[in-house]
Structures are given as structure tokens and as C-alpha cells.
Design an enzyme around this catalytic site. Structure first.
Site, PDB file in Angstrom:
ATOM      1  N   ASP A 145      -8.314   0.777   8.804  1.00  0.00           N
ATOM      2  CA  ASP A 145      -8.381   1.093  10.234  1.00  0.00           C
ATOM      3  C   ASP A 145      -8.160   2.591  10.449  1.00  0.00           C
ATOM      4  O   ASP A 145      -8.837   3.233  11.266  1.00  0.00           O
ATOM      5  CB  ASP A 145      -7.311   0.311  11.004  1.00  0.00           C
ATOM      6  CG  ASP A 145      -7.260  -1.139  10.589  1.00  0.00           C
ATOM      7  OD1 ASP A 145      -7.817  -1.978  11.294  1.00  0.00           O
ATOM      8  OD2 ASP A 145      -6.674  -1.431   9.521  1.00  0.00           O
ATOM      9  N   THR A 146      -7.194   3.140   9.708  1.00  0.00           N
ATOM     10  CA  THR A 146      -6.895   4.571   9.801  1.00  0.00           C
ATOM     11  C   THR A 146      -8.095   5.404   9.342  1.00  0.00           C
ATOM     12  O   THR A 146      -8.442   6.405   9.965  1.00  0.00           O
ATOM     13  CB  THR A 146      -5.624   4.894   8.975  1.00  0.00           C
ATOM     14  OG1 THR A 146      -4.502   4.304   9.648  1.00  0.00           O
ATOM     15  CG2 THR A 146      -5.391   6.379   8.828  1.00  0.00           C
ATOM     16  N   ARG A 159     -11.234   4.417   9.417  1.00  0.00           N
ATOM     17  CA  ARG A 159     -12.259   4.267  10.462  1.00  0.00           C
ATOM     18  C   ARG A 159     -11.956   5.205  11.632  1.00  0.00           C
ATOM     19  O   ARG A 159     -12.852   5.832  12.194  1.00  0.00           O
ATOM     20  CB  ARG A 159     -12.277   2.820  10.978  1.00  0.00           C
ATOM     21  CG  ARG A 159     -12.885   1.817  10.013  1.00  0.00           C
ATOM     22  CD  ARG A 159     -12.593   0.381  10.459  1.00  0.00           C
ATOM     23  NE  ARG A 159     -13.313  -0.592   9.633  1.00  0.00           N
ATOM     24  CZ  ARG A 159     -12.916  -1.853   9.451  1.00  0.00           C
ATOM     25  NH1 ARG A 159     -11.816  -2.299  10.033  1.00  0.00           N
ATOM     26  NH2 ARG A 159     -13.617  -2.670   8.695  1.00  0.00           N
ATOM     27  N   THR A 163     -16.842  -7.740   5.473  1.00  0.00           N
ATOM     28  CA  THR A 163     -16.635  -6.309   5.233  1.00  0.00           C
ATOM     29  C   THR A 163     -16.012  -6.147   3.854  1.00  0.00           C
ATOM     30  O   THR A 163     -15.089  -6.879   3.518  1.00  0.00           O
ATOM     31  CB  THR A 163     -15.689  -5.663   6.283  1.00  0.00           C
ATOM     32  OG1 THR A 163     -14.340  -5.986   5.955  1.00  0.00           O
ATOM     33  CG2 THR A 163     -15.982  -6.156   7.680  1.00  0.00           C
ATOM     34  N   ARG A 176     -10.149   8.039  11.640  1.00  0.00           N
ATOM     35  CA  ARG A 176     -10.379   9.438  11.264  1.00  0.00           C
ATOM     36  C   ARG A 176     -11.882   9.747  11.229  1.00  0.00           C
ATOM     37  O   ARG A 176     -12.320  10.807  11.656  1.00  0.00           O
ATOM     38  CB  ARG A 176      -9.742   9.732   9.902  1.00  0.00           C
ATOM     39  CG  ARG A 176      -8.215   9.775   9.958  1.00  0.00           C
ATOM     40  CD  ARG A 176      -7.620   9.911   8.563  1.00  0.00           C
ATOM     41  NE  ARG A 176      -8.072  11.133   7.902  1.00  0.00           N
ATOM     42  CZ  ARG A 176      -8.103  11.296   6.581  1.00  0.00           C
ATOM     43  NH1 ARG A 176      -7.719  10.315   5.783  1.00  0.00           N
ATOM     44  NH2 ARG A 176      -8.515  12.433   6.059  1.00  0.00           N
ATOM     45  N   GLY A 195      -8.771 -15.712  -1.105  1.00  0.00           N
ATOM     46  CA  GLY A 195      -8.452 -16.409   0.140  1.00  0.00           C
ATOM     47  C   GLY A 195      -9.730 -16.778   0.866  1.00  0.00           C
ATOM     48  O   GLY A 195     -10.812 -16.303   0.517  1.00  0.00           O
ATOM     49  N   GLY A 233     -14.506 -12.131  -5.164  1.00  0.00           N
ATOM     50  CA  GLY A 233     -15.514 -12.228  -4.110  1.00  0.00           C
ATOM     51  C   GLY A 233     -15.976 -10.835  -3.728  1.00  0.00           C
ATOM     52  O   GLY A 233     -15.852  -9.882  -4.503  1.00  0.00           O
ATOM     53  N   ARG A 272      -8.308 -13.309  12.816  1.00  0.00           N
ATOM     54  CA  ARG A 272      -7.513 -13.216  11.589  1.00  0.00           C
ATOM     55  C   ARG A 272      -6.349 -14.206  11.632  1.00  0.00           C
ATOM     56  O   ARG A 272      -5.872 -14.678  10.616  1.00  0.00           O
ATOM     57  CB  ARG A 272      -6.967 -11.794  11.423  1.00  0.00           C
ATOM     58  CG  ARG A 272      -8.032 -10.792  11.036  1.00  0.00           C
ATOM     59  CD  ARG A 272      -7.393  -9.461  10.685  1.00  0.00           C
ATOM     60  NE  ARG A 272      -8.399  -8.480  10.307  1.00  0.00           N
ATOM     61  CZ  ARG A 272      -8.932  -7.608  11.139  1.00  0.00           C
ATOM     62  NH1 ARG A 272      -8.566  -7.592  12.393  1.00  0.00           N
ATOM     63  NH2 ARG A 272      -9.827  -6.741  10.716  1.00  0.00           N
ATOM     64  N   PRO A 328      -4.849 -12.938   7.023  1.00  0.00           N
ATOM     65  CA  PRO A 328      -4.366 -11.771   7.761  1.00  0.00           C
ATOM     66  C   PRO A 328      -3.318 -11.033   6.915  1.00  0.00           C
ATOM     67  O   PRO A 328      -2.296 -11.593   6.551  1.00  0.00           O
ATOM     68  CB  PRO A 328      -3.755 -12.357   9.032  1.00  0.00           C
ATOM     69  CG  PRO A 328      -3.476 -13.786   8.703  1.00  0.00           C
ATOM     70  CD  PRO A 328      -4.383 -14.202   7.607  1.00  0.00           C
ATOM     71  N   VAL A 329      -3.617  -9.780   6.591  1.00  0.00           N
ATOM     72  CA  VAL A 329      -2.936  -9.105   5.483  1.00  0.00           C
ATOM     73  C   VAL A 329      -1.428  -8.924   5.663  1.00  0.00           C
ATOM     74  O   VAL A 329      -0.670  -9.044   4.711  1.00  0.00           O
ATOM     75  CB  VAL A 329      -3.632  -7.770   5.138  1.00  0.00           C
ATOM     76  CG1 VAL A 329      -3.411  -6.717   6.212  1.00  0.00           C
ATOM     77  CG2 VAL A 329      -3.168  -7.259   3.781  1.00  0.00           C
ATOM     78  N   ASP A 330      -0.974  -8.666   6.880  1.00  0.00           N
ATOM     79  CA  ASP A 330       0.463  -8.433   7.066  1.00  0.00           C
ATOM     80  C   ASP A 330       1.265  -9.700   6.786  1.00  0.00           C
ATOM     81  O   ASP A 330       2.293  -9.669   6.109  1.00  0.00           O
ATOM     82  CB  ASP A 330       0.736  -7.930   8.489  1.00  0.00           C
ATOM     83  CG  ASP A 330      -0.083  -6.689   8.804  1.00  0.00           C
ATOM     84  OD1 ASP A 330       0.249  -5.626   8.258  1.00  0.00           O
ATOM     85  OD2 ASP A 330      -1.077  -6.792   9.545  1.00  0.00           O
ATOM     86  N   HIS A 387      -2.824  -5.299  11.108  1.00  0.00           N
ATOM     87  CA  HIS A 387      -4.238  -5.059  10.789  1.00  0.00           C
ATOM     88  C   HIS A 387      -4.996  -6.141  11.551  1.00  0.00           C
ATOM     89  O   HIS A 387      -5.227  -7.232  11.050  1.00  0.00           O
ATOM     90  CB  HIS A 387      -4.476  -5.189   9.278  1.00  0.00           C
ATOM     91  CG  HIS A 387      -5.930  -5.183   8.892  1.00  0.00           C
ATOM     92  ND1 HIS A 387      -6.789  -4.177   9.246  1.00  0.00           N
ATOM     93  CD2 HIS A 387      -6.669  -6.087   8.198  1.00  0.00           C
ATOM     94  CE1 HIS A 387      -8.000  -4.450   8.773  1.00  0.00           C
ATOM     95  NE2 HIS A 387      -7.953  -5.609   8.144  1.00  0.00           N
TER      96      HIS A 387
END
Length: 316
Positions: free
Chosen positions: A153-154, A156, A234, A158, A84, A17, A93, A126-128, A180
Site C-alpha cells: 500500500d505504501t 502504491r 494481485t 508513493r 491460503g 500460487g 479481506r 487478511p495479513v494482519d 492492510h
């Protein structure tokens, strides 16, 4: 310790996808791998993506790209799962969890049946929780099941700090950790710009209470919702993040990335996958960095862990 003698730099992507194909496109552009296998329930979609990507190879580096199936996973170094159901506008999520857990278990079972003996990377949301499900379903050691965690996220965080202070983002060191998702947190106490702590460089009295800093974090946390609202999904950012993680794994870089990994007592947290800075190399996760967190950050991290544990325990 598990170490393959000769890494062929062969990667299989499950799910073609938006995320899977953006990731594949990043790999082709960066010439990171020698062989790419695209696997999708919709075989025609995978074939179309492979054909389209192959036509770009003359502009990049030589590599083989083909559509395949789970049996092709037997000799790959890395299987990256992006498959998924997508997060719909208005859906959190967490709403996705049970739906995608069933899909994940089925996929991992097929991968392992091929004789796969490499590293599993999970990007499905949800990735975790999906990484935890994949870990349980695979039977692989914990260091070889890695979630994309808070790498995006990190990034984004920075980027937004660099934009605010007008400093190259490569000179901004900052981490988003935890889930996340909605309970993630910024480690303000360890943000540095060119080696200077944030409160020194930014002349801030209290970064926890600073309105501008709070707005930056909220923009990081809510970015996915904002982008989904505007364009439906995204995929470029996470595609590039996955390409970065792939390079660290295949080239044995010992890079520090905020991946989702399994906690066994680190930060007084146990039995949960979530994003934390970790050293990543050809064996997977080498170690979790143990940052000296403030009391407030420690509480927030524990809160995030509890939310993820509960979500995992409530899966059907």
C-alpha cells in the site's frame, strides 16, 4: 537478542500460487538468496515451479532451488507463508479470516515441528490477523513474526504521489499504516517530497480535504479490488515487496518498512498486529517508529486497531 552467527540466506516459501511464485521469481531475478525451498500441498505444482525457476538461474545468480516439505524448514533463515484461500471478486479481506486462520495454524505447527528457529514472514490475507494467528501458533518472540503489512500500500501511495507531482518515487517519502485493507490510512502529516512537507511542495491548504489527494488515497486503498476485478488476483507488486523485505532481513539492513508488527503500547495501542513504519534487520523488527500523528490520524489508527482486534477475537 537472537542473532544467528552465519546466515546461509536460505528461504522456504509455503504456497506456490501466484504470490509465492511471483516472490520466488523476484528473488531469482535479484539474486537475494542462496537457496530456495518451495513447499505446497500440491507437490507437483511446487516441483514444476522449481524446475521452471531453475531454468532461469543461468540468466541470474547461482542459487539452489528445490521443491521440499516442512522438514526442510529446520535450517532456513526465513519462512515466507503465502498459502491460503484467495480473495474472490466481491469478497472482503475480512471474509477470508476464519477460513485462512485454520490453514495458517496447521502450517505454522508443521514449520515449528521441524526445529525452525528463524523469522516467519506472513503474506496470506487478511495479513494482519494471519500474522497474529501465526505469532500465537509459533511461540516465537514478536520481533520474529512479521506480516507484509502495508508495504505494498505504501509503495502504491508513493507511486501515485510521484506520478501526480512528476517526481521520482524514490524521492517521495510517505506511509500507509494500519490494517492492510479497508481501514488503512495515509499519514498525510508526514508526507515529504525531497524533504519538503507535502503542503509546502504541493502548495496545498489542507491535504485532508484536497480532492486530488483523497482520490490518490482511495486508489491506493481500493487497488486490490480494482486489480482482482480486472485480472483475478494481485501478485507482482506484493512479490517484489516481499523480496524487498527479505533483503532487509537477510542482509541486516536496518531498513524502515511498513510491516505488520505487534503493538505493545506504541501509539497507545496494545495487543494487535498492524502495519507501521518499523526498523527491520537480521533479528526481525528492531523497533517501531513513533511518528507524531495528528489527532485525526491517531483516531483513524485506533479505529483500524479496533477493527483488527475484533476480527481476531471473532476467529473460529
Amino acid at each position: 537478542m537472537h542473532q544467528k552467527a552465519n546466515k546461509t540466506k536460505k528461504v522456504a516459501i509455503v504456497g506456490t500460487g501466484f504470490v509465492g511464485s511471483s516472490y520466488a521469481y523476484s528473488l531469482v531475478n535479484q539474486g537475494t538468496v542462496s537457496e530456495l525451498v518451495l513447499i505446497d500441498l500440491n507437490k507437483e505444482r511446487a516441483e514444476g515451479e522449481a524446475q521452471d525457476l531453475n531454468h532461469g538461474v543461468p540468466f541470474g545468480s547461482p542459487m539452489k532451488i528445490k521443491a521440499g516439505d516442512y522438514t526442510d524448514c529446520h535450517d532456513v533463515d526465513l519462512v515466507v507463508i503465502t498459502a491460503g484461500a484467495n480473495q474472490k471478486p466481491g469478497e472482503t479481506r475480512l471474509d477470508l479470516a476464519s477460513k485462512n486462520a485454520k490453514i495458517m495454524r496447521g502450517i505454522v505447527k508443521e514449520i515449528m515441528a521441524s526445529g525452525f528457529d528463524g523469522i516467519l514472514v506472513i503474506a496470506s490475507n487478511p495479513v494482519d490477523v494471519m500474522t497474529h494467528v501465526a505469532y500465537e501458533a509459533s511461540g516465537l518472540p514478536k520481533e520474529r513474526v512479521i506480516g507484509s503489512g502495508t508495504i505494498l500500500d505504501t509503495a502504491r501511495f508513493r507511486y501515485l504521489l510521484s506520478d501526480y507531482f512528476q517526481v521520482d518515487s524514490r524521492n517521495v517519502h510517505a506511509y500507509i499504516v494500519g490494517e492492510h485493507g479497508d481501514s488503512e490510512l495515509p499519514i498525510w502529516s508526514h508526507v515529504t517530497i525531497g524533504g519538503l512537507p507535502l503542503n509546502v511542495y504541493g502548495k496545498l491548504n489542507n491535504f485532508y480535504e484536497d480532492r486530488d489527494m483523497q482520490a490518490i488515497f482511495e486508489n491506493v486503498r481500493d487497488a486490490a479490488y480494482q486489480i482482482i476485478q480486472k485480472k483475478g488476483a494481485t501478485y507482482y507488486g506484493i512479490g517484489m515487496g516481499l523480496a524487498r523485505l527479505t533483503k532487509a532481513l537477510l542482509y541486516n539492513e536496518n531498513s524502515i518498512l511498513t510491516v505488520s508488527t505487534y503493538f505493545q503500547g506504541e501509539y497507545d495501542i496494545d495487543g494487535v498486529f498492524m502495519g507501521i513504519p518499523a526498523v527491520v534487520n537480521a533479528n526481525g523488527v528492531r523497533e517501531i517508529l513513533r511518528l507524531n500523528l495528528s489527532e485525526r490520524e491517531q483516531q483513524q489508527l485506533e479505529n483500524s486497531a479496533n477493527i483488527l482486534k475484533e476480527m481476531h477475537d471473532n476467529l473460529t
